[in-house]
Enzyme design. Structure first.
Site, mmCIF file in Angstrom:
data_model
loop_
_atom_site.group_PDB
_atom_site.id
_atom_site.type_symbol
_atom_site.label_atom_id
_atom_site.label_comp_id
_atom_site.label_asym_id
_atom_site.label_seq_id
_atom_site.Cartn_x
_atom_site.Cartn_y
_atom_site.Cartn_z
ATOM 1 N N PRO A 21 38.283 -54.368 22.663
ATOM 2 C CA PRO A 21 37.258 -55.401 22.812
ATOM 3 C C PRO A 21 37.835 -56.626 23.507
ATOM 4 C CG PRO A 21 38.059 -55.307 20.548
ATOM 5 C CD PRO A 21 38.667 -54.147 21.267
ATOM 6 N N THR A 23 36.545 -60.423 25.200
ATOM 7 C CA THR A 23 35.543 -61.424 25.533
ATOM 8 C C THR A 23 35.557 -61.678 27.035
ATOM 9 O OG1 THR A 23 35.716 -62.469 23.373
ATOM 10 C CG2 THR A 23 34.875 -63.833 25.172
ATOM 11 N N GLN A 96 31.407 -54.274 18.772
ATOM 12 C CA GLN A 96 32.228 -55.103 17.896
ATOM 13 C C GLN A 96 31.393 -56.278 17.383
ATOM 14 O OE1 GLN A 96 35.260 -58.117 18.821
ATOM 15 N NE2 GLN A 96 36.751 -56.683 17.978
ATOM 16 N N TYR A 175 38.767 -64.936 12.844
ATOM 17 C CA TYR A 175 37.322 -65.048 12.673
ATOM 18 C C TYR A 175 36.955 -64.912 11.192
ATOM 19 C CZ TYR A 175 37.333 -64.990 17.718
ATOM 20 O OH TYR A 175 37.581 -65.302 19.032
ATOM 21 N N ARG A 222 38.712 -53.931 12.295
ATOM 22 C CA ARG A 222 39.884 -54.406 13.036
ATOM 23 C C ARG A 222 40.565 -55.527 12.269
ATOM 24 N NH1 ARG A 222 40.582 -57.501 18.856
ATOM 25 N NH2 ARG A 222 42.075 -56.053 19.750
ATOM 26 N N GLY A 310 43.844 -53.343 26.644
ATOM 27 C CA GLY A 310 42.931 -54.421 26.955
ATOM 28 C C GLY A 310 42.918 -54.793 28.417
ATOM 29 N N ARG A 311 43.776 -55.741 28.792
ATOM 30 C CA ARG A 311 43.672 -56.373 30.105
ATOM 31 C C ARG A 311 43.840 -55.411 31.276
ATOM 32 N NH1 ARG A 311 47.499 -61.122 27.978
ATOM 33 N NH2 ARG A 311 48.159 -59.320 26.732
#
Length: 357
Positions: A21, A23, A96, A175, A222, A310-311
Site C-alpha cells: 500500500p 499513498t 487498505q 495510525y 498490517r 513498494g516504491r
C-alpha cells in the site's frame, strides 16, 4: 518460491509478490479516487496481490489531503471500475482501511482528530499549503471507541460491495490502531489502556468485528512492531505483539503483514507465533533503501510467505516480470510521488531494451 502460487484465505494468488500500500495523494477533495486509478492498478495486476493505497473509513479518519475514501455511496461506486479493471487484468486487490486517528488536522477535513489519549504526535503533517503541527486529538470515550469499530466494519462491507477481494486493516505507522498499542500515545486508565493486554484490546476488537462482518479469510492486518514512525514508542514489542498474535491466530485471517521495524530476534519470534500466511515488507517508511529481490530471498528463507514491494512498483508496473527475468529496474521519480496528476503515476512503461536508461 517468490513466483509460486499461494492461497490467501479463499483466493488463489498467481505469485507471492505483493504490491505494498502506497499513498499517492491523487483523490478529489471529496475522497473520490482519480479517474486514472483504474489504469494505475490494472498496469500492476501481475502482482499476486495488490494492497491499495490507504483508504479513509470516515471524514474524521482522513489523515492527509486528497486521500480516497470509502464511506459513502459515491465513493463506493467510484471504486467498482477500479476493482473490475484489476480483475479483468487477472489480478487480486485488497482495500487498505487507514484510520488516521490523531494523524490528521482540522485544516484538512474540518474536524478535530480522534485518539487513544489527548496527546498530540510530535512533528508535522503534510497539507496543500505546507506542513502543519499536529494538534491534540479528542480522547475517545468508550462509546466513541465502539463507534469507530463500527466505522471499520462499515468500510469493510463497502469494500466487498465495491468488488475488493478483501481488506487490510492498517495497524502500522502510527495510525489509530497503533496509537492504542503504543505506550506513549495511549495513557488511558480504563480497559483500553495501561497493561499490554489492555492496549492490545482495540486492535483485537477491530479485527474480530471486521472478520465477523465479511469473513476472516478476507481480512489481513498490517503491523510495524517497534516502529517509530509518527511518534510511536512500543517499549516491549515482543511482549505486546505476542498478546496480539495469540488473540488473532484463532480467527483464521487471510494474512499478517509486517514491516521490518523490529529486530531479527523479535521478527523471528513473531514468525514462530503466527500460524497463518505472513507478508513481509522489508523496506522502512521514508528510508532511502527500496525493497529488492535480495531482500525477498532473505525473508523467504526466514519463513515469510509473500514479499511486499513498494516504491519499485511505482516505476516498474511489470515488476514481477523484471524480478523473474532479472531485468533492470527503473528508478522512481520521488518528486512525483505525491504531486497529483498522471505524471509519475500511469506513464511508467513496461520493460523493453530501450525503456531503462
Amino acid at each position: 518460491m517468490l513466483f509460486d502460487n499461494i492461497k490467501l484465505g479463499s483466493i488463489e494468488l498467481q505469485n507471492r509478490v505483493v504490491m505494498a500500500p502506497m499513498t499517492r495523494v491523487r483523490a478529489s477533495a471529496t475522497g473520490l479516487p482519480s479517474p486514472s486509478t483504474a489504469l494505475y492498478y490494472a498496469q500492476r495486476a501481475s502482482a499476486g496481490l495488490i494492497v491499495s493505497e490507504g483508504i479513509s473509513p470516515s471524514k474524521q479518519g482522513q489523515s492527509e489531503p486528497n486521500i480516497p475514501g470509502l464511506y459513502n455511496d459515491e465513493q463506493e461506486a467510484a471504486w467498482r471500475p477500479i476493482t473490475k479493471a484489476v480483475h479483468d487484468a487477472g489480478g487480486r486487490i485488497f482495500a487498505q482501511i487507514m484510520h488516521g486517528g490523531r494523524i490528521g488536522h482540522p485544516e484538512i477535513n474540518g474536524m478535530q482528530p480522534l485518539g487513544a489519549s489527548a496527546i498530540a504526535a510530535q512533528g508535522r503533517i503534510f497539507n496543500s499549503g505546507g506542513r502543519l503541527a499536529f494538534v491534540t486529538p479528542v480522547e475517545m470515550t468508550i462509546e466513541q471507541i465502539q463507534e469507530q469499530i463500527r466505522v471499520f466494519v462499515d468500510t469493510a462491507k463497502r469494500a466487498i460491495a465495491a468488488g475488493f477481494d478483501g481488506v487490510e486493516l492498517h495497524g502500522a505507522n502510527g495510525y489509530l490502531i497503533q496509537q492504542f498499542l503504543s505506550d506513549n500515545s495511549n495513557q488511558r486508565t480504563d480497559r483500553y489502556g495501561g497493561s499490554p493486554e489492555n492496549r492490545a484490546r482495540f486492535a483485537i476488537e477491530v479485527v474480530t468485528a471486521v472478520s465477523e462482518a465479511i469473513g476472516a479469510d478476507r481480512v489481513g492486518i498490517r503491523f510495524s512492531p517497534g516502529g517509530k514512525f509518527h511518534d510511536m514508542n512500543e517499549s516491549d514489542p515482543a511482549g505486546l505483539y505476542t498478546i496480539v498474535l495469540e488473540a488473532l491466530n484463532p480467527l483464521g485471517l487471510a494474512y499478517l503483514h509486517i514491516l521490518e521495524t523490529a529486530s531479527d530476534e523479535i521478527n523471528d519470534t513473531l514468525r514462530g507465533l503466527w500460524t497463518g500466511p505472513l507478508i513481509v515488507n522489508p523496506a522502512l517508511v521514508a528510508s532511502s533503501e527500496f525493497a529488492n529481490k535480495a531482500d525477498a530471498d532473505r525473508w523467504l528463507a526466514r519463513g515469510a510467505d509473500l514479499i511486499a514491494f513498494g516504491r519499485y512498483f511505482i516505476s516498474n508496473p511489470d515488476l514481477v516480470r523484471r524480478l523473474r527475468d532479472d531485468l533492470e529496474l527503473a528508478e522512481p521519480d520521488l518528486e512525483t510521488f505525491y504531486s497529483g496528476g498522471d505524471k509519475g503515476y500511469i506513464d511508467y512503461p513496461d520493460w523493453s531494451p530501450t525503456a531503462v536508461g
